[in-house]
Design a protein around this motif. Structure first.
Motif, PDB file in Angstrom:
ATOM      1  N   LEU B 229       0.827  -1.202   0.000  1.00 19.30           N
ATOM      2  CA  LEU B 229       0.000   0.000   0.000  1.00 19.30           C
ATOM      3  C   LEU B 229       0.868   1.261   0.000  1.00 19.30           C
ATOM      4  O   LEU B 229       0.557   2.235  -0.679  1.00 19.30           O
ATOM      5  CB  LEU B 229      -0.958  -0.021   1.194  1.00 19.30           C
ATOM      6  N   ALA B 230       1.987   1.211   0.739  1.00 21.52           N
ATOM      7  CA  ALA B 230       2.889   2.366   0.774  1.00 21.52           C
ATOM      8  C   ALA B 230       3.482   2.615  -0.611  1.00 21.52           C
ATOM      9  O   ALA B 230       3.701   3.760  -1.014  1.00 21.52           O
ATOM     10  CB  ALA B 230       4.004   2.127   1.784  1.00 21.52           C
ATOM     11  N   TYR B 231       3.735   1.535  -1.359  1.00 20.82           N
ATOM     12  CA  TYR B 231       4.309   1.684  -2.710  1.00 20.82           C
ATOM     13  C   TYR B 231       3.267   2.200  -3.697  1.00 20.82           C
ATOM     14  O   TYR B 231       3.529   3.085  -4.507  1.00 20.82           O
ATOM     15  CB  TYR B 231       4.876   0.333  -3.190  1.00 20.82           C
ATOM     16  N   VAL B 232       2.066   1.631  -3.584  1.00 20.47           N
ATOM     17  CA  VAL B 232       1.052   1.910  -4.608  1.00 20.47           C
ATOM     18  C   VAL B 232       0.370   3.268  -4.387  1.00 20.47           C
ATOM     19  O   VAL B 232       0.091   3.993  -5.346  1.00 20.47           O
ATOM     20  CB  VAL B 232      -0.010   0.780  -4.642  1.00 20.47           C
ATOM     21  N   ALA B 233       0.112   3.598  -3.128  1.00 21.55           N
ATOM     22  CA  ALA B 233      -0.713   4.778  -2.820  1.00 21.55           C
ATOM     23  C   ALA B 233      -0.289   6.038  -3.589  1.00 21.55           C
ATOM     24  O   ALA B 233      -1.139   6.697  -4.193  1.00 21.55           O
ATOM     25  CB  ALA B 233      -0.734   5.019  -1.323  1.00 21.55           C
ATOM     26  N   PRO B 234       1.010   6.395  -3.589  1.00 21.59           N
ATOM     27  CA  PRO B 234       1.365   7.640  -4.302  1.00 21.59           C
ATOM     28  C   PRO B 234       1.338   7.531  -5.828  1.00 21.59           C
ATOM     29  O   PRO B 234       1.473   8.531  -6.523  1.00 21.59           O
ATOM     30  CB  PRO B 234       2.794   7.922  -3.813  1.00 21.59           C
ATOM     31  N   ARG B 235       1.206   6.308  -6.376  1.00 24.91           N
ATOM     32  CA  ARG B 235       1.304   6.139  -7.831  1.00 24.91           C
ATOM     33  C   ARG B 235      -0.013   5.813  -8.520  1.00 24.91           C
ATOM     34  O   ARG B 235      -0.155   6.067  -9.714  1.00 24.91           O
ATOM     35  CB  ARG B 235       2.219   4.960  -8.183  1.00 24.91           C
ATOM     36  N   ARG B 237      -3.201   5.205 -10.444  1.00 22.36           N
ATOM     37  CA  ARG B 237      -3.927   6.087 -11.356  1.00 22.36           C
ATOM     38  C   ARG B 237      -5.427   6.001 -11.157  1.00 22.36           C
ATOM     39  O   ARG B 237      -6.168   6.859 -11.630  1.00 22.36           O
ATOM     40  CB  ARG B 237      -3.601   5.711 -12.802  1.00 22.36           C
ATOM     41  N   ASP B 238      -5.868   4.934 -10.515  1.00 24.10           N
ATOM     42  CA  ASP B 238      -7.302   4.732 -10.302  1.00 24.10           C
ATOM     43  C   ASP B 238      -7.533   4.425  -8.824  1.00 24.10           C
ATOM     44  O   ASP B 238      -6.651   3.889  -8.161  1.00 24.10           O
ATOM     45  CB  ASP B 238      -7.797   3.525 -11.121  1.00 24.10           C
ATOM     46  N   PRO B 239      -8.729   4.745  -8.326  1.00 25.30           N
ATOM     47  CA  PRO B 239      -9.050   4.312  -6.962  1.00 25.30           C
ATOM     48  C   PRO B 239      -9.009   2.782  -6.910  1.00 25.30           C
ATOM     49  O   PRO B 239      -9.319   2.123  -7.902  1.00 25.30           O
ATOM     50  CB  PRO B 239     -10.480   4.814  -6.734  1.00 25.30           C
ATOM     51  N   PHE B 240      -8.613   2.243  -5.793  1.00 29.36           N
ATOM     52  CA  PHE B 240      -8.548   0.785  -5.716  1.00 29.36           C
ATOM     53  C   PHE B 240      -8.899   0.303  -4.321  1.00 29.36           C
ATOM     54  O   PHE B 240      -8.847   1.057  -3.351  1.00 29.36           O
ATOM     55  CB  PHE B 240      -7.144   0.290  -6.088  1.00 29.36           C
ATOM     56  N   GLU B 241      -9.301  -0.938  -4.277  1.00 28.40           N
ATOM     57  CA  GLU B 241      -9.620  -1.570  -2.998  1.00 28.40           C
ATOM     58  C   GLU B 241      -8.894  -2.913  -2.985  1.00 28.40           C
ATOM     59  O   GLU B 241      -9.182  -3.775  -3.818  1.00 28.40           O
ATOM     60  CB  GLU B 241     -11.132  -1.788  -2.912  1.00 28.40           C
ATOM     61  N   PRO B 242      -7.917  -3.078  -2.097  1.00 29.04           N
ATOM     62  CA  PRO B 242      -7.153  -4.330  -2.112  1.00 29.04           C
ATOM     63  C   PRO B 242      -8.054  -5.537  -1.864  1.00 29.04           C
ATOM     64  O   PRO B 242      -9.090  -5.436  -1.213  1.00 29.04           O
ATOM     65  CB  PRO B 242      -6.161  -4.168  -0.959  1.00 29.04           C
ATOM     66  N   VAL B 243      -7.643  -6.663  -2.408  1.00 29.61           N
ATOM     67  CA  VAL B 243      -8.358  -7.923  -2.216  1.00 29.61           C
ATOM     68  C   VAL B 243      -7.415  -8.867  -1.474  1.00 29.61           C
ATOM     69  O   VAL B 243      -6.206  -8.861  -1.724  1.00 29.61           O
ATOM     70  CB  VAL B 243      -8.780  -8.504  -3.583  1.00 29.61           C
TER      71      VAL B 243
END
Lengths: 169, 413
Positions: B229-235, B237-243
């Motif tokens: 989440l720390a890696y993805v959050a700043p990058r 491009r779309d809202p997301f909800e982890p599975v």
């Protein structure tokens, strides 16, 4: 579908897409030219010795490696009627079905059919008949969904029909 | 309830699905590169339909960039023309497709991305179901945004213990390939876990996921955690909800204790032909290549530079270093790694796939032998069919470049 009939060329397991069509030929898109290099790094005599309709029987995990669709395309264009193997690598499996190239999963056929045997395959039933030995093998049935794709000649035919149906409804 | 793969597909299609079911699911993005786009374009044209969503079709030039031949240049030209005709605007020329899609935030946990490249399974490192398909599959996605998937059974891979100094994710992955063989996970998804994976950063997890196809898997997933989440959050491009997996049932569970593992080397011509480095050290090498979607990231550059600092490449060996992306290249330059490589006598190339598939920038001739950090050592992969490829970590590669033969990197770390 029409029955396939031809002579068997036999290879071992894990035949990867790099030896089916090496990277140095991957820029080619013309099927006829691709056929010239089919199996280039596996068997340099391949394209000289095969006749249209011949069958490749190989070991498991056939077509492993790259997603290059030119791998099944080159085999199809070479005139080979189909490939029999205990299992196919997943992307090759999809690609073959998508381009309408017949593949058959049978471990027994790989174990018992020898190079040079004359075989006849009924794609509709998956029956592989070794005419030289007088033996018969049954390939694993394709899931219904894939049978539908194959009956449309490949994924494009299926997609066209599916989209036409959706836009009509 | 289900494995990470089952949960991702369940979310996609809005009902609980199980392994073995065939579903038609919408993807987030579809990617193809300069090697696979030409045939996809032919297929797409025959379909005679418009592009599903111009913003979600990504084209990457990475296999032959900068164009090494007129033929490659023409293919690039044709792809650019196709993109202009069809309103496609996302042409990425910043490095290897998988690295760039991750860096630029196209890949998010819970996502579903199809690439016309077998190593699209790399996206699993972020908990995204990434998978490779051929050009016709991809052409149909260009037009529809959807594809069919057989929901895969899952093989849970638990990596226990902690890696010793000089031993890396690549070594763990090669050891796993030896255990499972090249078809051990055919038609399945791999799900990596265990304390060794928990301790890995995103780049190392990408190495694991990247090589899952080498064992036949269609995806190589890692459950998202705080690092993800720390890696993805700043990058993103779309809202997301982890599975996440929910009470999963695995088709097979494999446990591997990596704490006593030595550096591993895969020998020609099959990825699973793996031995400890001490068994093959001393094997003379004509070329060493550090790069690719498996091991061309910043941490790989740091490891290699650490080994090469103040040393020189053996005069009988050539060392080629190719950062996986422009970002990696720029950062490796800023941190002095590229300087270290050049002072050691390496050739530092522009980001891209480089010689990995034997098209340019370091092709091998008959009888030559190389050690490379890539994922495949198939016959003829880097050039002549009689050349031979060994696979290893960036540390093993750097140590071997100094020695001129396969060498144990632990003497340098």
């Amino acid at each position: 579908m029409e029955k396939l009939r031809g002579r068997v060329w036999k290879y071992g397991p894990n035949i990867n897409t790099d030896v089916i069509i090496p990277g140095r030929y991957c820029h080619i898109t013309d099927p006829k030219e691709l056929a010239r290099y089919c199996m280039a790094d596996l068997d340099t005599e391949f394209i000289k010795k095969i006749k249209p309709g011949d069958i490749v029987v190989a070991g498991g995990n056939f077509g492993c490696g790259s997603s290059r669709e030119v791998a099944p395309l080159s085999i199809k264009a070479s005139g080979i009627g189909g490939v029999v193997a205990p299992s196919f690598a997943r992307i090759f499996y999809r690609n073959a079905i998508n381009i309408g190239f017949p593949i058959f999963e049978s471990a027994a056929a790989y174990e018992q059919i020898d190079e040079g045997d004359e075989v006849e395959i009924d794609p509709d039933t998956g029956t592989i008949h070794d005419l030289t030995k007088g033996t018969e093998y049954k390939a694993a049935a394709f899931p219904e969904f894939l049978q539908t794709i194959m009956s449309r000649g490949g994924l494009r035919g299926y997609a066209e029909e599916e989209l036409a149906r959706q836009s009509a409804s | 309830m289900g494995t990470l793969a089952e949960e991702i597909f369940s979310r996609r299609v809005g009902r609980q699905v199980r392994a073995g079911e065939i579903v038609v699911a919408p993807v987030d993005y579809v990617m193809s590169h300069d090697n696979t786009t030409p045939i996809a374009i032919e297929s797409f044209k025959k379909l005679g339909m418009p592009i599903w969503d111009p913003e979600r079709v990504i084209i990457v030039f990475d296999h032959m960039i900068p164009a090494p031949t007129r033929q490659a240049a023409q293919q690039h030209r044709d792809i650019r023309d196709f993109m202009a005709e069809n309103g496609l605007t996302t042409l990425l020329t910043d490095g290897i497709c998988h690295q760039v899609l991750v860096e630029k935030g196209y890949i998010v946990p819970g996502g579903l991305v199809v690439g016309a490249d077998s190593h699209s399974c790399t996206y699993g490192a972020l908990g995204c179901f990434g998978t490779g398909m051929g050009s016709t599959d991809v052409a149909v996605i260009y037009a529809t945004g959807k594809s069919w998937f057989r929901v895969p059974e899952t093989m849970r891979i638990s990596l226990h213990g902690h890696l010793q100094p000089g031993v890396y994710a690549k070594d763990a992955c090669l050891a796993l390939a030896r255990t499972l063989d090249v078809d051990g996970a055919t038609y399945m998804a791999m799900e990596f876990g265990g304390e060794a994976v928990d301790g890995m950063d995103i780049s190392e997890r990408m190495t694991l996921s990247n090589m899952s196809i080498e064992m036949g898997a269609k995806a190589g997933l890692v459950e998202p955690d705080e690092r993800t989440l720390a890696y993805v959050a700043p990058r993103a491009r779309d809202p997301f909800e982890p599975v996440y997996p929910v009470d999963p049932t695995y088709a097979r569970e494999v446990e591997l204790d990596v704490s006593l593992l030595e550096p591993q080397v895969s020998c020609p011509n099959e990825v699973s032909n793996v031995v400890g480095v001490t068994e093959v050290q001393g094997t003379p090498l004509d070329q060493v290549f550090i790069g690719t979607c498996t091991n061309g990231r910043l941490d790989d550059m740091a490891i290699a530079a650490g080994v090469l600092e103040g040393k020189t490449v053996n005069p009988n060996t050539r060392l080629i270093v190719t950062p996986a992306s422009r970002d990696v290249y720029a950062e490796a330059a800023r941190l002095g790694y590229l300087q270290t490589f050049m002072e050691a006598g390496a050739q530092v190339n522009t980001p891209g796939c480089g010689p990995c598939i034997g098209r340019h920038q370091g092709v091998l001739t008959a009888g030559e032998r190389a050690l490379t950090t890539q994922n495949r050592n198939f016959k003829g992969r880097m050039g002549d069919p009689t050349s031979e490829l060994f696979l290893g970590s960036p540390a093993t590669a750097a140590a071997s470049a100094i020695a001129g033969h396969i060498a144990d990197p632990r003497q340098f770390v």
